[in-house]
Design a protein around this motif. Structure first.
Motif, PDB file in Angstrom:
ATOM      1  N   SER A  50      25.994 -45.846 -21.976  1.00 54.68           N
ATOM      2  CA  SER A  50      27.184 -46.686 -21.845  1.00 54.68           C
ATOM      3  C   SER A  50      28.232 -45.870 -21.118  1.00 54.68           C
ATOM      4  O   SER A  50      28.054 -44.674 -20.885  1.00 54.68           O
ATOM      5  CB  SER A  50      27.697 -47.063 -23.245  1.00 54.68           C
ATOM      6  N   THR A  51      29.290 -46.534 -20.766  1.00 51.85           N
ATOM      7  CA  THR A  51      30.345 -45.791 -20.084  1.00 51.85           C
ATOM      8  C   THR A  51      30.926 -44.763 -21.036  1.00 51.85           C
ATOM      9  O   THR A  51      31.035 -44.992 -22.247  1.00 51.85           O
ATOM     10  CB  THR A  51      31.471 -46.737 -19.632  1.00 51.85           C
ATOM     11  N   PHE A  52      31.293 -43.605 -20.498  1.00 52.43           N
ATOM     12  CA  PHE A  52      31.827 -42.538 -21.327  1.00 52.43           C
ATOM     13  C   PHE A  52      32.803 -41.712 -20.502  1.00 52.43           C
ATOM     14  O   PHE A  52      32.410 -40.889 -19.679  1.00 52.43           O
ATOM     15  CB  PHE A  52      30.699 -41.666 -21.856  1.00 52.43           C
ATOM     16  N   GLY A  53      34.086 -41.962 -20.732  1.00 51.10           N
ATOM     17  CA  GLY A  53      35.114 -41.366 -19.883  1.00 51.10           C
ATOM     18  C   GLY A  53      35.163 -39.860 -19.933  1.00 51.10           C
ATOM     19  O   GLY A  53      35.568 -39.200 -18.973  1.00 51.10           O
ATOM     20  N   ASP A  54      34.759 -39.273 -21.075  1.00 49.31           N
ATOM     21  CA  ASP A  54      34.901 -37.823 -21.231  1.00 49.31           C
ATOM     22  C   ASP A  54      33.707 -37.035 -20.705  1.00 49.31           C
ATOM     23  O   ASP A  54      33.554 -35.849 -21.013  1.00 49.31           O
ATOM     24  CB  ASP A  54      35.094 -37.477 -22.716  1.00 49.31           C
ATOM     25  N   PHE A  55      32.837 -37.671 -19.916  1.00 43.75           N
ATOM     26  CA  PHE A  55      31.608 -36.975 -19.534  1.00 43.75           C
ATOM     27  C   PHE A  55      31.827 -35.629 -18.848  1.00 43.75           C
ATOM     28  O   PHE A  55      31.077 -34.685 -19.093  1.00 43.75           O
ATOM     29  CB  PHE A  55      30.707 -37.885 -18.704  1.00 43.75           C
ATOM     30  N   PRO A  56      32.867 -35.494 -17.990  1.00 43.78           N
ATOM     31  CA  PRO A  56      33.099 -34.167 -17.388  1.00 43.78           C
ATOM     32  C   PRO A  56      33.273 -33.078 -18.437  1.00 43.78           C
ATOM     33  O   PRO A  56      32.926 -31.915 -18.214  1.00 43.78           O
ATOM     34  CB  PRO A  56      34.381 -34.367 -16.590  1.00 43.78           C
ATOM     35  N   ALA A  75      29.205 -26.718 -10.550  1.00 39.30           N
ATOM     36  CA  ALA A  75      29.359 -27.898  -9.695  1.00 39.30           C
ATOM     37  C   ALA A  75      30.572 -27.736  -8.797  1.00 39.30           C
ATOM     38  O   ALA A  75      31.460 -26.927  -9.066  1.00 39.30           O
ATOM     39  CB  ALA A  75      29.502 -29.138 -10.568  1.00 39.30           C
ATOM     40  N   THR A  76      30.564 -28.520  -7.741  1.00 41.28           N
ATOM     41  CA  THR A  76      31.678 -28.433  -6.802  1.00 41.28           C
ATOM     42  C   THR A  76      32.878 -29.209  -7.304  1.00 41.28           C
ATOM     43  O   THR A  76      34.004 -28.960  -6.899  1.00 41.28           O
ATOM     44  CB  THR A  76      31.272 -29.008  -5.430  1.00 41.28           C
ATOM     45  N   ASP A  77      32.655 -30.198  -8.155  1.00 40.60           N
ATOM     46  CA  ASP A  77      33.774 -30.939  -8.735  1.00 40.60           C
ATOM     47  C   ASP A  77      33.412 -31.306 -10.162  1.00 40.60           C
ATOM     48  O   ASP A  77      32.374 -30.874 -10.669  1.00 40.60           O
ATOM     49  CB  ASP A  77      34.083 -32.185  -7.897  1.00 40.60           C
ATOM     50  N   THR A  78      34.241 -32.077 -10.822  1.00 38.07           N
ATOM     51  CA  THR A  78      33.955 -32.418 -12.216  1.00 38.07           C
ATOM     52  C   THR A  78      33.174 -33.719 -12.314  1.00 38.07           C
ATOM     53  O   THR A  78      33.202 -34.384 -13.352  1.00 38.07           O
ATOM     54  CB  THR A  78      35.255 -32.506 -13.025  1.00 38.07           C
ATOM     55  N   GLY A  79      32.497 -34.078 -11.242  1.00 33.52           N
ATOM     56  CA  GLY A  79      31.583 -35.208 -11.290  1.00 33.52           C
ATOM     57  C   GLY A  79      32.174 -36.476 -10.714  1.00 33.52           C
ATOM     58  O   GLY A  79      33.370 -36.713 -10.789  1.00 33.52           O
ATOM     59  N   THR A  80      31.278 -37.246 -10.113  1.00 25.93           N
ATOM     60  CA  THR A  80      31.706 -38.558  -9.646  1.00 25.93           C
ATOM     61  C   THR A  80      30.938 -39.604 -10.411  1.00 25.93           C
ATOM     62  O   THR A  80      29.755 -39.450 -10.708  1.00 25.93           O
ATOM     63  CB  THR A  80      31.440 -38.728  -8.139  1.00 25.93           C
ATOM     64  N   VAL A  81      31.676 -40.673 -10.758  1.00 27.34           N
ATOM     65  CA  VAL A  81      31.074 -41.691 -11.594  1.00 27.34           C
ATOM     66  C   VAL A  81      30.828 -42.941 -10.765  1.00 27.34           C
ATOM     67  O   VAL A  81      31.594 -43.252  -9.842  1.00 27.34           O
ATOM     68  CB  VAL A  81      31.978 -41.982 -12.807  1.00 27.34           C
ATOM     69  N   SER A  82      29.745 -43.622 -11.042  1.00 23.20           N
ATOM     70  CA  SER A  82      29.442 -44.846 -10.314  1.00 23.20           C
ATOM     71  C   SER A  82      30.370 -45.963 -10.765  1.00 23.20           C
ATOM     72  O   SER A  82      31.111 -45.806 -11.736  1.00 23.20           O
ATOM     73  CB  SER A  82      27.987 -45.241 -10.576  1.00 23.20           C
ATOM     74  N   ASP A  83      30.285 -47.074 -10.091  1.00 20.42           N
ATOM     75  CA  ASP A  83      31.228 -48.163 -10.362  1.00 20.42           C
ATOM     76  C   ASP A  83      31.072 -48.736 -11.759  1.00 20.42           C
ATOM     77  O   ASP A  83      32.034 -49.054 -12.439  1.00 20.42           O
ATOM     78  CB  ASP A  83      31.052 -49.274  -9.323  1.00 20.42           C
ATOM     79  N   ASP A  84      29.805 -48.820 -12.223  1.00 20.44           N
ATOM     80  CA  ASP A  84      29.633 -49.365 -13.567  1.00 20.44           C
ATOM     81  C   ASP A  84      29.980 -48.339 -14.638  1.00 20.44           C
ATOM     82  O   ASP A  84      29.923 -48.594 -15.831  1.00 20.44           O
ATOM     83  CB  ASP A  84      28.210 -49.881 -13.780  1.00 20.44           C
ATOM     84  N   GLY A  85      30.309 -47.137 -14.197  1.00 16.23           N
ATOM     85  CA  GLY A  85      30.767 -46.110 -15.125  1.00 16.23           C
ATOM     86  C   GLY A  85      29.652 -45.450 -15.892  1.00 16.23           C
ATOM     87  O   GLY A  85      29.906 -44.656 -16.800  1.00 16.23           O
ATOM     88  N   ARG A  86      28.377 -45.719 -15.571  1.00 12.54           N
ATOM     89  CA  ARG A  86      27.310 -45.164 -16.392  1.00 12.54           C
ATOM     90  C   ARG A  86      26.461 -44.130 -15.667  1.00 12.54           C
ATOM     91  O   ARG A  86      25.554 -43.560 -16.248  1.00 12.54           O
ATOM     92  CB  ARG A  86      26.402 -46.299 -16.897  1.00 12.54           C
ATOM     93  N   THR A  87      26.744 -43.896 -14.377  1.00 11.55           N
ATOM     94  CA  THR A  87      25.967 -42.902 -13.631  1.00 11.55           C
ATOM     95  C   THR A  87      26.899 -41.832 -13.076  1.00 11.55           C
ATOM     96  O   THR A  87      27.884 -42.138 -12.432  1.00 11.55           O
ATOM     97  CB  THR A  87      25.214 -43.569 -12.464  1.00 11.55           C
ATOM     98  N   TRP A  88      26.584 -40.571 -13.453  1.00  9.05           N
ATOM     99  CA  TRP A  88      27.420 -39.449 -13.027  1.00  9.05           C
ATOM    100  C   TRP A  88      26.619 -38.535 -12.127  1.00  9.05           C
ATOM    101  O   TRP A  88      25.461 -38.234 -12.391  1.00  9.05           O
ATOM    102  CB  TRP A  88      27.919 -38.647 -14.232  1.00  9.05           C
TER     103      TRP A  88
END
Ligand code: ATP
Ligand code: ATP
Ligand code: MG
Ligand code: MG
Lengths: 332, 568, 334, 536
Positions: free
Chosen positions: D162-168, D73-86
């Motif tokens: 659910s939201t998951f901060g460590d997804f990257p 990937a070009t970056d470690t991911g972008t997360v949506s505002d609700d935190g559930r879509t990467w």
């Protein structure tokens, strides 16, 4: 005619023995509190997934169902899973390892060259060395050579293989750094390196087992030398070398063959320790690994293989009597 | 024959093992063209005397002298002349060319004297090859040797030499093998032939042929040393006799002298102990009448009976008919003799009657009850009616138990006598068999062979059985010992009044003991009747042959018989 | 097996002669000495422990260098610690070896007992009754022979609940897989004894089979059984050590030579004494039993290989079914 | 971004120039190596990383915390505002070993196949995280996982439960490697996978060796972390650890150009420390994995927190550590979150010094009055583990607690410790998180959902309050905030004392004299395979 019948009944008996051994394997591992599915469930593992894996591996079945499927697989082959991911194990299927993604037959065939090289090489060495030592002792009976050889033999028998092996590895492998440790070079690749890598295990195994041959040879030879026909041979005016070398040795062939057959049969069982000591990845190691990873199909497959080798070796020994011992040859 | 030059002469020859001297000061000569018989009890040192000079007795220490004379040497030469080889003290390498080349040996057990792993012809050829180099026959090729072997086999009277040469030892009969052995021993035409009990393991009918062969060898000019304990054999073929006792020669003389005028007590005893078959002895001296037992009362139950008994052994697919439709009655209270060649089924009958062998068809009765092999209580109690004594004195007693406890064993099993009563019975039984009562505490290895057989008889009689089965109880014993045991059996029978089935291959023994005799051949009863009739006037050719082949200890009779046979 | 020539009445009893012969054999006496030494070592282990105040369980971290090897030369040998101490625990090595002797001997002897009892029973029955019993039992013997012992030992040690006493488990497992050689020898001896006159006479006189087995046959097997027992003890001791070596032996911290050896092998460069003492103990006790067993066999059966012995009951046709078995070679089994 | 501090998009190679060429030998105890990414539990920096690339990977530098960095990937991911879509986007110019371009469909397929039963056994954090994952059974049945979308060849979108901060960090795991569907045979893919990394599998023989050779389709430009020095990497399989160590100590033969994948066993550590040459080739990590004594909280006596606290006092961490190899083997531990993990707060609730406090333990036990009987201690059967278990046994004997050791092989251990029955009182084990986040320290070991069923809450500790804290922290996308909650949970758990923290292990590795760039970062305590190279 009779020989065929004899062989057939022995083979039938062997099959029954093998089935009982397979049943015992499944029963024992079924009773084991550890669930093999857990090992391949993943991290973390949810209970649902665990159940799926159990079903996939077939370990949710009763042991006799597992045994039956296993035996049926030998005759008709087996298919695990379904759809695109289905795995076929063609008849005769002696089990399939999900861990190693291969049929047990292939796995054994892959590892077998190592085990065979290790044990057969050693067996040849110890048979020759042991028999020679035993002969020398028998001929020098009661003299210093005899005591020396027999003393060495009893010492060799008393030293545990693994202790001897480990010390050998330490001394020649590490301290003196003259022999390689572990590692296996296929014979087809480089015969010299093949032998070079195996020489240490060969010698260590030959010491322990050769001692047994030396003792057997000596005892049998003395026994044979006390027979009437040896006296006849001497009375004919044959030289002592001839008497011992021809009339004596010829009569040792059968007992030595028996011992050798038993040994060859037992080699696989013994390979478990030997291969561990010399860090060789043969069938014995495969078995140890499968036990520790609860890979039941491999365990059963390899155990059956080992048992079959024992049985076949004994069968061959029995059949060879009829060739080696004229007294039986005519009767059969 | 100018028999003045000995081929082999023993002088003050002694052999010892460690500190034990087993032969002492043995002196005799073997003369070409004649047979010297060395006789004596078992263990007297016969074999050692014959074989130790050849270096065939490991561990033997020799003293004295044994000289092998060169046949080409000057005749009648004195001691110490050239042409004689001193065998005592010769080292193995020098002995080797003598063995088989100048001295041939024939051993007792033909079956074990051949290596089971090699063909007979090959083993004979070896004897030729071993001496080919030194002999001038060096150029002899394989084919020549093969031809020589075949010729030699034919010479010893084997009709089909090719088959014999190709056979492994186990494929031949004892008689064939012994002939082959003689062929082996004589193929290099040795000066001296040593035959160590060459016929003891053979049937009498086979024995005759072998003895003839030895006579042939002597007539061909060899010096033959015949070791035997059978005085009949001695009488048959020996020219001279040396009698040995405890390692010493007690008497030497011509065969006539020894038999007619035995000088030493020992020789007299030995001759007296030899059982004689009246049928042949009769010809010389009238024998005292033997009381013929009265015919059994018709109403008494026979001790044992076989009706149409057949036993077929099946082993590895082959059938051996051990008993073929045998019917016989063993009357109560009398001794019935059972004779026949080896393998004729004698022991099988004994086994059937003791419940050790099932009948394939037919019936067997003991004391009127049917015998079966079933181990139920009834059968076991029935077996208490039968006592057994077997041939081998060593195997007949349990080496791990005291004599007393072994005699007491049947009493413990079948009676509820108290320990003290049992001890008392054991003492009585020991006395009956003429052994001191303190023998009860001994172990079998502390007894002699004859004593062991006495103990075995005591055990067999412990329960006062109605039937005693004795399966060749004395054939492993020396004649003098045998005589004692047989006398004892006769006395016991008279006093205890049991029926006895006495099995033997020795007709003289049977005649001496049994009033009634059954002759068996190949599992069939050939002839039966009062022993006097059957053994003096046999109705069957087979019985006659048995009688005629059994040598009698009388040189004159044997000479006459031999002449008659050769004339025929 | 009967040694004495027939005509020799009034000699000393059997046991006396056996002992006398044994005494004459130096190797046998050395072997006996070693065996006695180790038995004493095992029995007196608690006494030594009390004497020196060293228990095989007590840690002595202060006796270790920072790299956890024993401080001081020769593996930390001292007047207090005769064999030095174990690396990374500082436990007294002498205590470990002497208590280890208890374990080794106990398991070795008991397992031998199990296999001899089972083997004798099965061999006797198969040889004596013959027919179906023989065929079934011989097949059963084949099955056990065919089992790769180590695998089952490993699997069983994982299967059997932890509450089952471990030494007992080892005894049963090692003992169970060890009987086939005994059974085979006993069977073939029984077969030949069965044909001996005294057994046939007993049967002919209506003695029951069980009584014949016990009173007539068994005593004659005694010598064989004793010799077999003696020479198979070291194999059993070795099997226990091998299982401990593979990590499925007695539970720690119970001392075990096999575990010490497998542990010590990686220390050998730093602390060779750690390997030498348990290794030598295992080797010497094995050697001792082997030498003694050899001597015992010769003493009980002086005909074996003593040159031509004309009086011994030699079977003329020793076929391949009765190869003289060296009990030390048991075909890969313990 | 979840971890802005870590997601510094400019990874630099701080090491010197990497020599190219040579054959690097890696000695492994495992008899087999399975390169199937679906089944792997491997770290992002070890074996499989040589062959497979993932969406993200780890950049490890000596003495620095590890970072998650972009890989495919070009970056470690972008997360949506609700935190559930990467959402992740692929770099340009990515190719498989066969020259085919790597697309997001390949990545999606790779993830999907990891759900199938046939390929179970790998790291499975994503399975419960991705929406619909719990019921998904893999692509072989014909279904696809709709919550993973690939709107085009370069874009991949994940919808989470659910939201998951460590997804990257999650997408750096093996299952996030691309697998071309056309080449997939789940039965054999692991033996000969389609490589996306710098090496491809040349041969792979069970029990002997696996040979990796250069994948010339790998483009170094797209891959800033892998240095791929050696021309060839050979895994020597089924090698006994102590034999390997001996070979490495004597620096002979193949060992000169290699390193061991296993730690140096304690016994040989002593030897290495006395051998200057070998010592110079010994690389010891910082304090890492937590070794601990788990107490089965479901067992009668051990239910009582007082007893567990008493055991915390009774244990002798000194003898324990000596048994494990002494000082070099680790630092004494008091907390659950391990050094090297962001947000760790040091504390000691049961201060007693390494030797323990026998008096205190005794008085606590007396207070509790619980009847303990004999405690069964489950341990692995390696010499070191057994020695350590014995040290615990000995220490507890000081307060009259009888311990019986049951030593079993590694697999049986994990099976027995994680099954539903939990038939043990104590278990001696260690835990290294699968990625450097306090989540990995705490959730798998102490969340009540992780008891039994093959999960690693071996102390079988269950506290709703703690479960709440864990959920709260997990769902907190802001790293700093999350770290605070984790630290609080850490201490809260230790108040209940479900385990005894023993040591933060230091792992020591040996390498041959011809090996360089052999580095171990603060996390994980393992060498970085793809950076090791050979001297010229
Ligand atoms: N190799 C030997 N070692 C020790 N003693 C021996 C040996 N060979 C024979 N003897 C002993 O020497 C004595 C004489 O034995 P020999 O074989 O000559 O007897 P024999 O008269 O031939 O008896 P038989 O009629 O039983 O064959 C016996 O006491 C025997 O035990
Ligand atoms: N168990 C058996 N299996 C096969 N054949 C047997 C068996 N027992 C005996 N025979 C055979 O039965 C026949 C009769 O044997 P038996 O033992 O009765 O002979 P015998 O007259 O006692 O001979 P001997 O005088 O040699 O003792 C022989 O041909 C023998 O080989
Ligand atoms: Mg003789
Ligand atoms: Mg008979």
């Amino acid at each position: 005619m009779n020989r065929v019948k004899f062989a057939a009944s022995r083979i039938l008996g062997a099959v029954v023995v093998l089935i009982i051994i397979a049943a015992a394997c499944f029963a024992i591992f079924y009773l084991m509190p550890t669930n093999p599915a857990q090992l391949s469930c993943g991290k973390p593992c949810s209970p649902e997934r665990l159940a799926e894996v159990e079903a996939y591996l077939g370990v949710d079945q009763s042991w006799w169902k597992q045994l039956f499927d296993f035996l049926a697989g030998i005759i008709g082959g087996r298919t695990f899973g379904e759809g695109a991911a289905a795995i076929h194990c063609n008849a005769p299927c002696f089990g399939y390892s999900f861990r190693l993604r291969d049929s047990v037959t292939n796995l054994i065939l892959q590892r077998l060259p190592i085990t065979v090289s290790l044990t057969l090489g050693a067996a040849v060495l110890w048979a020759i060395g042991g028999i020679a030592a035993g002969l020398i002792a028998a001929l020098r009976r009661g003299r210093f050579t005899d005591s020396a050889v027999m003393g060495a033999a009893i010492t060799g028998i008393s030293a545990p293989t693994y202790l001897l092996g480990l010390l050998g590895v330490l001394l020649f492998g590490f301290t003196l750094n003259v022999l390689p440790i572990g590692g296996y070079v296929p014979l087809t690749e480089n015969p010299l390196m093949w032998a070079f890598h195996l020489i240490l295990p060969w010698i260590v195994l030959a010491i322990a087992n050769g001692a047994i041959y030396a003792r057997l040879t000596r005892g049998q030879m003395l026994d044979v030398l006390s027979q009437d026909y040896i006296r006849t041979a001497r009375a004919k005016g044959l030289s002592e070398t001839f008497v011992v070398g021809k009339h004596g040795l010829r009569n040792l062939v059968v007992p030595l063959t028996t011992l050798f057959a038993i040994d060859i049969g037992g080699l696989l069982g013994g390979a478990v320790i030997t291969e561990k000591v010399f860090a060789l990845g043969g069938v014995g190691t495969l078995l140890l690994e499968s036990v520790s990873s609860l890979d039941i199909q491999v365990i059963v497959g390899v155990t059956l293989f080992a048992a079959a080798v024992v049985i076949v070796a004994n069968l061959l020994a029995d059949l060879s009597y009829s060739i080696l011992d004229p007294r039986i040859g005519a009767r059969a | 024959m100018t028999a003045t030059t000995p081929a082999l002469s023993y002088r003050d020859y002694s052999v010892s093992f460690g500190s034990r001297t087993v032969t002492r000061d043995v002196s005799f000569d073997l003369v070409p063209g004649s047979i010297l018989a060395l006789v004596g009890e078992s263990g007297s040192g016969k074999s050692v005397t014959a074989l130790a000079p050849l270096g065939l007795v490991p561990g033997a220490r020799q003293a004295g002298s044994v000289k092998l004379w060169d046949p080409a040497g000057p005749a009648g030469g004195g001691v110490g002349l050239t042409g004689a080889i001193e065998l005592v003290g010769l080292d193995p390498a020098e002995l080797r060319p003598i063995r088989g080349e100048r001295i041939g040996v024939v051993f007792q057990e033909p079956m074990s004297a051949f290596n089971p792993m090699f063909r007979v012809g090959h083993q004979i050829a070896e004897a030729v090859r071993a001496h080919a180099g030194s002999d001038g026959a060096g150029g002899a090729g394989r084919g020549d040797i093969g031809q020589r072997v075949l010729a030699q086999l034919r010479a010893v009277g084997l009709p089909d030499p090719e088959k014999v040469a190709e056979a492994y030892p186990h494929e031949l009969s004892g008689g064939q093998l012994q002939r082959a052995m003689i062929a082996l021993a004589t193929i290099n035409s040795p000066q001296v032939l040593i035959a160590d009990e060459p016929t003891t393991a053979l049937d009498v009918t086979v024995q005759t042929g072998i003895l003839d062969l030895l006579v042939d060898q002597a007539q061909a000019g060899q010096a033959v040393l015949l070791i035997t304990h059978d005085m009949g054999v001695v009488a048959d073929i020996a020219d001279r006799v040396a009698v040995m006792k405890d390692g010493r020669i007690v008497e030497t003389g011509s065969v006539e002298d020894i038999f007619d005028r035995p000088a030493s007590d020992y020789t007299q005893q030995l001759l007296a102990a030899v059982p004689r078959l009246s049928a042949v002895v009769d010809a010389r001296a009238p024998r005292e009448e033997r009381p013929v037992a009265p015919a059994p009362a018709a109403d008494t139950v026979p001790a044992a009976e076989l009706r149409d008994a057949t036993v077929v052994h099946r082993s590895s697919g082959r059938q051996v008919i051990a008993l073929d439709d045998v019917s016989l009655v063993i009357p109560a209270g009398r001794i019935t003799g059972l004779v026949g060649e080896s393998g004729s089924g004698k022991s099988t009958i004994a086994n059937v009657l003791t419940g050790g062998q099932a009948l394939t068809s037919g019936e067997a009765f003991v004391a009127g009850e049917r015998v079966s092999t079933r181990p139920n209580r009834r059968q076991r109690r029935l077996r208490a009616e039968v006592g057994v004594v077997f041939q081998d004195p060593r195997g007949s007693l349990n080496p791990r138990r005291s004599v007393g406890s072994q005699i007491a064993e049947p009493l413990r099993v079948h009676t509820d006598l108290s320990g003290r009563d049992i001890d008392a019975r054991v003492d009585v039984l020991l006395t009956d068999v003429q052994l001191p009562t303190d023998f009860a505490a001994r172990f079998p290895h502390e007894l002699s062979g004859g004593q062991r057989q006495r103990v075995a008889i005591a055990r067999a009689l412990a329960l006062r059985p109605k039937l005693l089965i004795a399966d060749e109880p004395t054939s492993a014993l020396d004649v003098s010992v045998q005589r004692g045991v047989l006398t004892l059996l006769g006395e016991l029978h008279a006093s205890l009044d049991f029926a006895c089935l006495f099995i033997s291959h020795d007709l003289a023994v049977v005649e001496q003991l049994a009033g009634h005799v059954v002759v068996l051949k190949d599992g069939r009863v050939v002839e039966q009747g009062p022993s006097l009739e059957v053994l003096t006037d046999p109705a069957e050719a087979y019985t006659r042959r048995l009688i005629e082949s059994a040598p009698v200890p009388d040189p004159r009779i044997q000479a006459a018989r031999r002449a008659a046979r050769l004339a025929a | 097996m009967t040694a004495a020539p027939p005509e020799r009445p009034g000699r000393a009893t059997r046991t006396d002669t056996v002992w006398a012969r044994l005494k004459r054999s130096r190797p046998a006496m050395i072997g006996l000495g070693l065996v006695v030494f180790f038995v004493l070592l095992a029995v007196l282990a608690p006494v030594f422990a009390a004497l020196t105040g060293n228990s095989p369980y007590a840690y002595n971290p202060e006796l270790l260098a920072p790299d956890t090897a024993p401080a001081g030369p020769l593996g930390g040998m001292s007047a207090q610690h005769w064999f030095g101490v174990e690396p990374r625990t500082g436990r007294d090595l002498f205590a470990i070896v002497s208590y280890g002797a208890q374990v080794s001997l106990l398991i070795g002897l008991a397992a031998t007992l199990v296999s001899v009892i089972v083997g004798v029973a099965i061999g006797l029955i198969a040889g004596f009754y013959g027919h179906l019993a023989d065929r079934l039992l011989s097949r059963f013997t084949d099955i056990v022979f065919g089992f790769p012992f180590l695998i089952f030992a490993i699997a069983l040690s994982a299967t059997v609940p932890a509450s089952f006493p471990r030494p007992l488990l080892l005894i049963l497992v090692i003992g169970f897989f060890g009987w086939p050689p005994v059974a085979r020898v006993v069977r073939s001896e029984t077969l030949s004894l069965k044909e001996r006159g005294f057994v046939r006479a007993a049967a002919a006189q209506g003695t029951s089979s069980a009584r014949i087995l016990v009173r007539e046959i068994l005593p004659n097997l005694a010598a064989t059984i004793i010799v077999f027992t003696t020479v198979s003890i070291p194999g059993k001791i070795g099997a226990e050590a091998a299982l401990s070596f593979l990590g499925v032996g007695v539970n720690p911290p119970t001392p075990s030579w096999g575990r010490s050896i497998s542990d010590a092998i990686s220390w050998v460069q730093v602390d060779p004494m750690y390997l030498i003492f348990p290794g030598m103990a295992l080797f010497l006790v094995t050697l001792g039993f082997n030498m003694f067993g050899d001597g015992l066999r010769d003493a009980l059966d002086p005909t074996a290989g003593q040159g031509p012995d004309r009086s011994a009951d030699r079977s003329p046709d020793r076929g391949p079914d009765t190869p003289k078995i060296d009990p030390m070679s048991a075909g890969g089994q313990p | 971004n979840a971890n802005p501090e870590l997601n510094d998009d400019s990874p630099g190679n701080t090491l010197g120039e990497t020599q190219k060429g040579g054959t690097l030998n890696i000695f492994s105890e495992d008899p087999d190596i399975d390169f199937d990414p679906g089944k792997s539990q491997g770290l992002a920096i070890t074996s499989l990383s040589l062959v497979h690339r993932r969406l993200t990977t780890w950049d490890i530098q000596p003495d620095k915390p590890g970072k998650v960095v972009p890989d495919l990937a070009t970056d470690t991911g972008t997360v949506s505002d609700d935190g559930r879509t990467w959402t992740f986007t692929l770099k340009d110019g990515l190719k498989f070993e066969n020259g085919d371009p790597i697309t997001t469909a390949d990545i999606k397929y790779g993830i999907e196949r990891s759900f199938s039963t046939e390929l179970s056994g790998g790291l499975s954090y994503h399975k419960g995280l991705i929406e619909g994952g719990d019921d998904y059974a893999g692509p072989f049945t014909g279904d696809d996982l709709e919550s993973i979308e690939t709107p085009d060849e370069k874009t991949i979108v994940f919808r989470l439960n659910s939201t998951f901060g460590d997804f990257p960090w999650i997408v750096s795991m093996p299952a996030f490697s691309p697998v071309p569907e056309g080449s997939d045979d789940p039965g054999t893919y692991g033996l000969d996978p389609v490589a996306s990394g710098p090496y491809k599998v040349e041969s792979n023989q069970s029990g002997a060796e696996a040979v990796l050779t250069r994948n010339d389709q790998w483009n170094e430009e797209t891959d800033p972390v892998r240095t791929a020095g050696p021309d060839q990497v050979v895994f020597k399989l089924g090698q006994d650890a102590s034999v390997t160590s001996q070979a490495l100590i004597s620096d002979s033969g193949d060992a000169k150009n290699g390193f061991s994948a296993s730690f140096v066993p304690a016994s040989q550590l002593a030897q290495v420390q006395n051998d200057p040459n070998a010592k110079s080739r010994l690389v010891t990590s910082g304090p890492g994995a937590l070794s601990y004594l788990a107490m089965n909280n479901e067992r009668e006596g051990l239910k009582d927190p007082k007893v567990r606290q008493a055991i915390n006092y009774a244990v002798d961490k000194n003898t324990y550590r000596i048994a494990g190899g002494g000082e070099i083997s680790g630092d004494y531990a008091t907390t659950l979150i391990t050094p090297g993990i962001p947000g760790r707060v040091d504390y000691d609730l049961y201060p007693a010094g390494p030797g323990g406090d026998v008096e205190k333990a005794k008085s606590l036990l007396a207070e509790s009055g619980a009847d303990l009987g004999t405690l069964r201690l489950l341990t692995k059967n390696s010499a070191t583990d057994v020695a350590q278990a014995e040290a615990i046994q000995q220490a507890l004997a000081r307060v009259d607690i009888t311990v019986e050791i049951r030593s079993v092989d590694t697999n049986t251990f994990s099976a027995d410790a994680t099954n539903d029955e939990g038939d043990y009182d104590l278990a001696l084990t260690s835990w290294q998180p699968d990625y450097p986040s306090a989540f990995g320290n705490i959730q798998p070991l102490f969340d009540s959902s992780q008891i039994g069923g093959g999960n690693y809450n071996i102390s079988r500790y269950s506290n709703p309050e703690v479960d709440d804290l864990i959920q709260q922290a997990t769902e907190t996308v802001d790293a700093a905030a999350a770290e605070k909650i984790w630290a609080e949970a850490d201490k809260r758990i230790m108040e209940d004392a479900p385990i005894v923290p023993l040591t933060y292990n230091r792992n020591s590795f040996l390498h041959g004299s011809n090996v360089e760039n052999f580095i171990i970062g603060e996390f994980p305590a393992y060498p970085v395979y793809f950076k090791a190279s050979l001297k010229g």
